[in-house]
Design an enzyme around this catalytic site. Structure first.
Site, mmCIF file in Angstrom:
data_model
loop_
_atom_site.group_PDB
_atom_site.id
_atom_site.type_symbol
_atom_site.label_atom_id
_atom_site.label_comp_id
_atom_site.label_asym_id
_atom_site.label_seq_id
_atom_site.Cartn_x
_atom_site.Cartn_y
_atom_site.Cartn_z
ATOM 1 C CG HIS A 131 -0.361 0.465 2.552
ATOM 2 N ND1 HIS A 131 -0.166 -0.562 3.603
ATOM 3 C CD2 HIS A 131 0.021 1.350 3.353
ATOM 4 C CE1 HIS A 131 0.453 -0.124 4.573
ATOM 5 N NE2 HIS A 131 0.681 1.094 4.419
ATOM 6 C CG ASP A 161 -0.199 -3.834 2.676
ATOM 7 O OD1 ASP A 161 -0.032 -3.271 1.463
ATOM 8 O OD2 ASP A 161 -0.106 -3.148 3.819
ATOM 9 C CB SER A 235 3.374 1.931 6.127
ATOM 10 O OG SER A 235 2.003 1.984 7.076
#
Length: 515
Positions: A131, A161, A235
């Site tokens: 992402h 992901d 992230s």
């Protein structure tokens, strides 16, 4: 008067004597408590780390941070305006809602940021979240030493992901991938990344929990939960143990504010190892596929509110197994003879304890392999054998398999089905519709058919206003947007399998779109 004064003095003397006695008793008790506490604190003093040991703990923290920081990178992406990625139908939807502000925002180029970690210094291979780079037209990688490089996408996997990018650079530092299966709750860990753009931020905490699933973030979860701080920008950065080994990739937070609330989630290194060799080659991850929508037996009361007595009806009292809610047409499961309301009890002789466990196993099975199932059906056990298929493009395990995701969905087919070709009009189930069509207690979510074209195949198949669409071609739908998204990827020539429900029960209808 003198006698009164004498009496008063005597009374005062007695009261003073009593108070003194009580005070002495209280002092004795207080002294005893004080001495007892001194003993406890003395024992604690003996058990506390020595100054040298405290220095050692700090030294270990510094060493781990010093080792890890040079391998952690800051990723900044730029992408074309999201407006350019919308279909004409979606653009029309924005305009019809009269949202000029949203339209203008969608027309602006987007910039995002995240983190990554170098895992191969020689080849310039960087591991991050899908992402972080999913929408990127440009990827910039900033190293800890200040150097900047253009990054190129090597491989990505939406369902875990995870993504791999590469930079052409020398003098890089890397971190090894450790063993997340060896982690235990309470183990110390560090998160390293670039929260809110603050490059090279380090936070320490512990492993709060393991194997967190059914969160709905990605298809294959099993997250490590940690209280080490994770914020937007973290992230894709590493979660490391006290040997400076990557044990997870930080990916999400549970928060009511958008910032850290004490619960961070990381993809375990064991999951990374499953897909990394494929991503590094730039290949697509191929997964096995069965084609059933399932609910774990322990979750049935919550996930199947429309039929709370279903397990009793099936005469199933055990707490393990998974209940089949629907079977995808033309899938390996349908070819093997699976049916709605089957309970899958064993696979290859091993008990099936949860949908997550079964889903993971099937995904990691090579297409073409044979699986043997023990199935509880009509109050007796039957045996079924299924040849594992290849997971279709756009598939999801999250119960909203084709829910609109502009970043990851394949392009819609040219001759896609739409509601007009089905001869129906629909709305998302709400309290008013539930009351209007007497659907209270029938289902918690779904799509209500409000009108049916008298000349359509839907009318011929006795579909009526008030019928609730809960799945299409085996993929559950929870609202009207879900249904429209699914239809974009189904050709008019394919035909549809609708799972309908109303107050009289549920049924499957094979529906042919109008030409």
């Amino acid at each position: 008067m003198p006698r009164i004064e004498l009496k008063s003095a005597l009374t005062a003397f007695v009261v003073t004597l009593l108070l003194a006695t009580v005070a002495l008793q209280f002092n004795a008790v207080g002294q005893a408590a004080y001495l007892a506490e001194r003993v406890v604190l003395s024992v604690i003093d003996q058990q506390l780390p020595t100054p040298a040991e405290v220095d050692e703990l700090a030294r270990v923290n510094r060493l781990v941070a010093r080792k890890a920081l040079p391998a952690v990178v800051h990723i900044i992406t730029k992408s074309a305006p999201r407006w350019d990625n919308l279909t004409e139908e979606e653009k029309k939807d924005v305009r019809d809602r009269g949202s000029r502000r949203l339209e203008e925002r969608l027309k602006r180029p987007a910039q995002a940021q995240g983190s990554g970690v170098i895992i191969d210094a020689e080849q310039g291979i960087i591991l991050t979240n899908n992402h972080v780079i999913a929408d990127a037209d440009e990827i910039e990688v900033r190293l800890h030493d200040g150097r900047r490089f253009d990054g190129s996408l090597v491989g990505k996997d939406r369902m875990t992901d995870l993504a791999v990018i590469r930079i052409d650079a020398d003098n890089l530092f890397e971190l090894p991938i450790g063993d997340s299966d060896a982690l235990q709750v309470g183990d110390p860990v560090m998160t390293i990344g670039n929260p809110f753009g603050y490059e090279g931020s380090v936070s320490k905490g512990i492993v709060s929990a393991l194997d967190r699933s059914q969160i709905g973030l990605i298809d294959y979860e099993g997250f490590i939960q940690t209280d080490a701080v994770i914020n937007p920008g973290n992230s894709g950065g590493p979660l490391v143990n006290m040997r400076a080994e990557i044990v997870g990739i930080n990916t999400a937070i549970e928060s009511t504010t958008g910032s850290f609330n004490g619960i961070g989630l990381a993809i375990p290194a064991a999951r990374v190892k499953e897909v990394l060799p494929i991503l590094v080659k730039g290949e697509q991850v191929v997964r096995g596929y069965l084609g059933v929508v399932m609910v774990g037996v322990p979750d049935v009361p919550e996930r199947v509110p429309e039929e709370p007595q279903i397990l009793k009806r099936l005469d199933w009292t055990a707490r393990h197994g998974v209940l089949v809610r629907s079977v995808v047409p033309n899938s390996p499961a349908m070819e093997a003879g699976f049916r709605e309301d089957d309970i899958l009890v064993h696979m290859n002789g091993d008990p099936i304890d949860s949908t997550d466990e079964l889903t993971d196993y099937i995904a990691n099975t090579t297409p073409g392999d044979l699986l043997a199932f023990d199935v509880w059906r009509r109050k007796q056990m039957v045996s079924l054998r299924a040849v594992v298929g290849r997971q279709p493009h756009g598939f999801s395990t999250r119960g909203r398999g084709f829910r609109r995701d502009l970043r990851n969905m394949p392009k819609p087919v040219d001759d896609s089905t739409d509601l007009s070709s089905l001869g129906i009009e629909v709305e998302t189930l709400d309290k008013d519709l539930a009351q209007r069509f007497h659907l209270q207690g029938v289902a918690a979510e779904g799509v209500v058919i409000t009108q049916v074209d008298p000349q359509s195949d839907a009318q011929a198949k006795k579909i009526r206003p008030g019928d609730l669409i809960v799945a299409i071609n085996g993929d559950p739908v929870v609202d009207a947007d879900d249904l429209r998204s699914v239809l974009q990827y189904i050709s008019r020539t394919e035909g549809l399998d609708l799972r309908l429900r109303n107050r009289r029960g549920s049924r499957h209808v094979q529906l042919e779109p109008n030409p």
